[in-house]
Design a protein around this motif. Structure first.
Motif, PDB file in Angstrom:
ATOM      1  N   LEU A 104      28.860 -36.984 -23.523  1.00 32.29           N
ATOM      2  CA  LEU A 104      27.641 -36.211 -23.757  1.00 32.29           C
ATOM      3  C   LEU A 104      27.972 -34.790 -24.202  1.00 32.29           C
ATOM      4  CD1 LEU A 104      25.600 -37.259 -20.582  1.00 32.29           C
ATOM      5  CD2 LEU A 104      25.931 -38.525 -22.708  1.00 32.29           C
ATOM      6  N   LEU A 105      28.979 -34.192 -23.575  1.00 32.89           N
ATOM      7  CA  LEU A 105      29.349 -32.825 -23.930  1.00 32.89           C
ATOM      8  C   LEU A 105      29.922 -32.748 -25.342  1.00 32.89           C
ATOM      9  CD1 LEU A 105      30.957 -31.631 -20.564  1.00 32.89           C
ATOM     10  CD2 LEU A 105      28.676 -31.138 -21.447  1.00 32.89           C
ATOM     11  N   LEU A 106      30.705 -33.756 -25.732  1.00 30.61           N
ATOM     12  CA  LEU A 106      31.265 -33.772 -27.087  1.00 30.61           C
ATOM     13  C   LEU A 106      30.162 -33.883 -28.139  1.00 30.61           C
ATOM     14  CD1 LEU A 106      34.408 -36.046 -26.571  1.00 30.61           C
ATOM     15  CD2 LEU A 106      34.396 -33.620 -27.192  1.00 30.61           C
ATOM     16  N   ILE A 107      29.131 -34.639 -27.834  1.00 30.30           N
ATOM     17  CA  ILE A 107      27.999 -34.756 -28.766  1.00 30.30           C
ATOM     18  C   ILE A 107      27.202 -33.455 -28.799  1.00 30.30           C
ATOM     19  CG2 ILE A 107      25.799 -35.915 -29.185  1.00 30.30           C
ATOM     20  CD1 ILE A 107      27.063 -38.473 -28.051  1.00 30.30           C
ATOM     21  N   LYS A 108      26.897 -32.934 -27.631  1.00 26.86           N
ATOM     22  CA  LYS A 108      26.032 -31.757 -27.526  1.00 26.86           C
ATOM     23  C   LYS A 108      26.706 -30.502 -28.090  1.00 26.86           C
ATOM     24  CE  LYS A 108      22.217 -29.835 -25.837  1.00 26.86           C
ATOM     25  NZ  LYS A 108      20.865 -30.189 -26.312  1.00 26.86           N
ATOM     26  N   CYS A 109      28.009 -30.345 -27.850  1.00 25.16           N
ATOM     27  CA  CYS A 109      28.706 -29.108 -28.216  1.00 25.16           C
ATOM     28  C   CYS A 109      29.379 -29.160 -29.585  1.00 25.16           C
ATOM     29  CB  CYS A 109      29.753 -28.772 -27.149  1.00 25.16           C
ATOM     30  SG  CYS A 109      29.055 -28.524 -25.498  1.00 25.16           S
ATOM     31  N   ARG A 110      29.798 -30.354 -30.016  1.00 30.07           N
ATOM     32  CA  ARG A 110      30.550 -30.444 -31.274  1.00 30.07           C
ATOM     33  C   ARG A 110      29.684 -30.819 -32.475  1.00 30.07           C
ATOM     34  NH1 ARG A 110      33.813 -33.911 -32.528  1.00 30.07           N
ATOM     35  NH2 ARG A 110      35.201 -32.614 -33.808  1.00 30.07           N
ATOM     36  N   LEU A 111      28.733 -31.716 -32.275  1.00 29.28           N
ATOM     37  CA  LEU A 111      27.986 -32.267 -33.407  1.00 29.28           C
ATOM     38  C   LEU A 111      26.664 -31.517 -33.570  1.00 29.28           C
ATOM     39  CD1 LEU A 111      28.604 -36.076 -32.700  1.00 29.28           C
ATOM     40  CD2 LEU A 111      30.040 -34.451 -33.962  1.00 29.28           C
ATOM     41  N   LYS A 112      26.601 -30.678 -34.597  1.00 29.28           N
ATOM     42  CA  LYS A 112      25.423 -29.841 -34.823  1.00 29.28           C
ATOM     43  C   LYS A 112      24.599 -30.286 -36.031  1.00 29.28           C
ATOM     44  CE  LYS A 112      26.508 -27.055 -31.449  1.00 29.28           C
ATOM     45  NZ  LYS A 112      25.709 -27.020 -30.211  1.00 29.28           N
ATOM     46  N   LEU A 113      25.215 -31.040 -36.952  1.00 31.49           N
ATOM     47  CA  LEU A 113      24.522 -31.435 -38.176  1.00 31.49           C
ATOM     48  C   LEU A 113      24.382 -32.954 -38.229  1.00 31.49           C
ATOM     49  CD1 LEU A 113      26.340 -29.089 -40.722  1.00 31.49           C
ATOM     50  CD2 LEU A 113      24.128 -28.719 -39.603  1.00 31.49           C
ATOM     51  N   TYR A 114      23.159 -33.431 -38.511  1.00 31.74           N
ATOM     52  CA  TYR A 114      22.879 -34.860 -38.542  1.00 31.74           C
ATOM     53  C   TYR A 114      22.208 -35.210 -39.868  1.00 31.74           C
ATOM     54  CZ  TYR A 114      23.941 -34.886 -33.566  1.00 31.74           C
ATOM     55  OH  TYR A 114      24.582 -34.768 -32.353  1.00 31.74           O
ATOM     56  N   ARG A 115      22.611 -36.345 -40.420  1.00 30.83           N
ATOM     57  CA  ARG A 115      22.059 -36.756 -41.714  1.00 30.83           C
ATOM     58  C   ARG A 115      20.656 -37.328 -41.582  1.00 30.83           C
ATOM     59  NH1 ARG A 115      26.334 -40.329 -40.931  1.00 30.83           N
ATOM     60  NH2 ARG A 115      27.537 -39.137 -42.448  1.00 30.83           N
ATOM     61  N   THR A 116      20.308 -37.808 -40.404  1.00 32.58           N
ATOM     62  CA  THR A 116      18.975 -38.372 -40.170  1.00 32.58           C
ATOM     63  C   THR A 116      18.674 -38.334 -38.687  1.00 32.58           C
ATOM     64  OG1 THR A 116      17.586 -40.350 -40.397  1.00 32.58           O
ATOM     65  CG2 THR A 116      19.925 -40.713 -39.977  1.00 32.58           C
ATOM     66  N   LYS A 117      17.414 -38.453 -38.349  1.00 40.87           N
ATOM     67  CA  LYS A 117      17.026 -38.526 -36.937  1.00 40.87           C
ATOM     68  C   LYS A 117      16.617 -39.950 -36.550  1.00 40.87           C
ATOM     69  CE  LYS A 117      12.137 -37.305 -37.536  1.00 40.87           C
ATOM     70  NZ  LYS A 117      11.045 -36.427 -37.062  1.00 40.87           N
ATOM     71  N   LEU A 118      16.853 -40.914 -37.455  1.00 38.03           N
ATOM     72  CA  LEU A 118      16.500 -42.313 -37.202  1.00 38.03           C
ATOM     73  C   LEU A 118      17.694 -43.049 -36.606  1.00 38.03           C
ATOM     74  CD1 LEU A 118      14.609 -43.129 -40.539  1.00 38.03           C
ATOM     75  CD2 LEU A 118      13.617 -42.439 -38.345  1.00 38.03           C
ATOM     76  N   ILE A 119      17.504 -43.662 -35.439  1.00 42.32           N
ATOM     77  CA  ILE A 119      18.551 -44.446 -34.785  1.00 42.32           C
ATOM     78  C   ILE A 119      18.256 -45.920 -34.994  1.00 42.32           C
ATOM     79  CG2 ILE A 119      19.733 -44.968 -32.626  1.00 42.32           C
ATOM     80  CD1 ILE A 119      18.938 -42.311 -31.556  1.00 42.32           C
ATOM     81  N   SER A 120      19.178 -46.618 -35.626  1.00 44.81           N
ATOM     82  CA  SER A 120      19.001 -48.058 -35.860  1.00 44.81           C
ATOM     83  C   SER A 120      19.375 -48.832 -34.602  1.00 44.81           C
ATOM     84  CB  SER A 120      19.861 -48.515 -37.049  1.00 44.81           C
ATOM     85  OG  SER A 120      19.464 -47.874 -38.225  1.00 44.81           O
ATOM     86  N   HIS A 121      18.562 -48.673 -33.588  1.00 45.06           N
ATOM     87  CA  HIS A 121      18.848 -49.325 -32.307  1.00 45.06           C
ATOM     88  C   HIS A 121      17.578 -49.320 -31.470  1.00 45.06           C
ATOM     89  CE1 HIS A 121      21.557 -51.132 -29.494  1.00 45.06           C
ATOM     90  NE2 HIS A 121      22.640 -50.707 -30.114  1.00 45.06           N
ATOM     91  N   THR A 122      17.661 -49.995 -30.306  1.00 48.25           N
ATOM     92  CA  THR A 122      16.530 -50.021 -29.381  1.00 48.25           C
ATOM     93  C   THR A 122      16.754 -49.101 -28.193  1.00 48.25           C
ATOM     94  OG1 THR A 122      17.512 -51.931 -28.262  1.00 48.25           O
ATOM     95  CG2 THR A 122      15.904 -52.389 -30.000  1.00 48.25           C
ATOM     96  N   TYR A 123      17.943 -48.523 -28.083  1.00 48.49           N
ATOM     97  CA  TYR A 123      18.250 -47.591 -27.002  1.00 48.49           C
ATOM     98  C   TYR A 123      19.347 -46.639 -27.475  1.00 48.49           C
ATOM     99  CZ  TYR A 123      22.183 -50.787 -26.115  1.00 48.49           C
ATOM    100  OH  TYR A 123      23.310 -51.571 -26.249  1.00 48.49           O
ATOM    101  N   CYS A 124      19.614 -45.617 -26.680  1.00 43.48           N
ATOM    102  CA  CYS A 124      20.614 -44.605 -27.056  1.00 43.48           C
ATOM    103  C   CYS A 124      22.009 -45.102 -26.688  1.00 43.48           C
ATOM    104  CB  CYS A 124      20.320 -43.283 -26.363  1.00 43.48           C
ATOM    105  SG  CYS A 124      18.939 -42.390 -27.086  1.00 43.48           S
ATOM    106  N   GLU A 125      22.704 -45.605 -27.663  1.00 40.64           N
ATOM    107  CA  GLU A 125      24.079 -46.063 -27.489  1.00 40.64           C
ATOM    108  C   GLU A 125      25.017 -45.023 -28.089  1.00 40.64           C
ATOM    109  OE1 GLU A 125      27.800 -48.180 -27.876  1.00 40.64           O
ATOM    110  OE2 GLU A 125      26.624 -47.304 -29.498  1.00 40.64           O
ATOM    111  N   HIS A 126      26.182 -44.844 -27.510  1.00 43.59           N
ATOM    112  CA  HIS A 126      27.086 -43.761 -27.900  1.00 43.59           C
ATOM    113  C   HIS A 126      27.416 -43.775 -29.384  1.00 43.59           C
ATOM    114  CE1 HIS A 126      31.327 -42.087 -28.206  1.00 43.59           C
ATOM    115  NE2 HIS A 126      30.593 -41.049 -27.880  1.00 43.59           N
ATOM    116  N   MET A 127      27.916 -44.878 -29.895  1.00 44.19           N
ATOM    117  CA  MET A 127      28.338 -44.929 -31.297  1.00 44.19           C
ATOM    118  C   MET A 127      27.141 -44.889 -32.236  1.00 44.19           C
ATOM    119  SD  MET A 127      31.482 -44.662 -31.655  1.00 44.19           S
ATOM    120  CE  MET A 127      31.410 -44.943 -33.427  1.00 44.19           C
ATOM    121  N   ALA A 128      26.009 -45.452 -31.830  1.00 42.63           N
ATOM    122  CA  ALA A 128      24.819 -45.412 -32.685  1.00 42.63           C
ATOM    123  C   ALA A 128      24.374 -43.971 -32.916  1.00 42.63           C
ATOM    124  CB  ALA A 128      23.690 -46.216 -32.045  1.00 42.63           C
TER     125      ALA A 128
END
Length: 307
Positions: free
Chosen positions: A153-177
């Motif tokens: 969670l910390l690596l996602i929250k602190c390192r990843l600031k730019l996202y190409r889309t806000k659409l998740i191709s999934h039914t739940y929040c999975e790490h790699m998705a």
């Protein structure tokens, strides 16, 4: 970093997702009832206050928590057109899901070790699996995945600031998705994800397999056929749960990383079932194959019918 993310659900099956939600809801309700009944029986019956059944109770409680962390939101996507989720809420759901997955894997490991000691060293079982050890095991099984998931969670929250889309191709929040949505270098995220998966699921799988190899070596050396059958019969429920849990887990894990040739609707459907099938099946497997629990269930319903 978007403040709100949107679930697509099952890509390619959006028009029929309302129908797909029906079996998912039915499995969830049955899982809740079955595992709750299992917990009630184990808690109310003093003769079941043994390590074997206490671990089974841990498994039932984990199954309830795991299915509850995914199904309500999934049904909100399928039935009520509520696909949005706050980014921080998504991270929290991810923590819950991966933590309960890790706890379930750990419980399966300790159940295998319990059978190993009971069959290979029966005279030492009571002295090894004391009440204090069982308590410490419960705490350790909970802390291990809960702490290991936090850096994800910390690596996602602190390192990843730019996202190409806000659409998740999934039914739940999975790490790699979620990681795949980022435009930045996600190498460290992937490496830590692999480390966490191997340290929890991979090592557990190896030790469970080794335990059952040693169990079967010991069992087939027993002179009496009845003793061999009785020993194998006590292991069958756990082997069934072990196989269906890890088969779906490995499928979901590897398709996220190298399964581009698998249609996304198959991958997402099976990944969702992976979190729901074990909680759904476990009460049936243990209820049918475990004599003491089967007798208590029959006794409970028969006494209700008589009253």
């Amino acid at each position: 970093m978007p403040s709100v993310l949107t679930f697509i659900g099952i890509p390619g099956l959006e028009p029929v997702q309302c129908w797909i939600g029906i079996p998912f809801c039915a499995m969830y309700v049955i899982a809740l009832i079955g595992n709750s009944l299992l917990l009630i029986i184990i808690k109310s019956e003093p003769s079941l206050h043994e390590p074997r059944y206490i671990f089974l109770g841990m498994l039932g409680a984990t199954d309830i928590a795991l299915s509850t962390s995914i199904v309500p939101k999934m049904l909100g996507i399928f039935w009520f057109h509520l696909p949005e989720i706050f980014f921080d809420a998504c991270l929290f759901q991810m923590w819950l899901i991966h933590t309960f997955q890790g706890i379930e894997s750990g419980v399966l490991l300790i159940m295998a070790l319990d059978r190993y000691v009971a069959i290979c060293y029966p005279l030492r079982h009571a002295t090894i699996f004391t009440r204090q050890l069982v308590t410490n095991i419960g705490v350790g099984l909970t802390l291990r995945p809960a702490v290991l998931v936090i850096p994800c969670l910390l690596l996602i929250k602190c390192r990843l600031k730019l996202y190409r889309t806000k659409l998740i191709s999934h039914t739940y929040c999975e790490h790699m998705a979620l990681v795949k949505l980022a435009t930045e270098d996600v190498y460290i995220n992937k490496i830590y994800g692999l480390f966490g998966a191997f340290f929890v699921g991979g090592l557990d799988f190896i030790f469970i397999t080794l335990s059952y190899i040693q169990i079967f070596i010991t069992v087939f050396q027993l002179p009496q056929k009845e003793a061999r059958l009785k020993a194998v019969n006590t292991c069958i429920p756990h082997i069934c749960v072990f196989c269906q849990f890890y088969f779906l887990a490995f499928f979901s894990f590897f398709t996220h990383r190298s399964g581009s040739y698998i249609p996304s609707y198959i991958h997402i459907t099976l990944s969702s079932l992976y979190l729901l099938v074990p909680p759904f099946l476990n009460p049936f497997i243990y209820g049918v194959k475990t004599k003491h629990i089967r007798e208590k269930v029959v006794k409970m319903f028969c006494s209700k019918d008589q009253t």
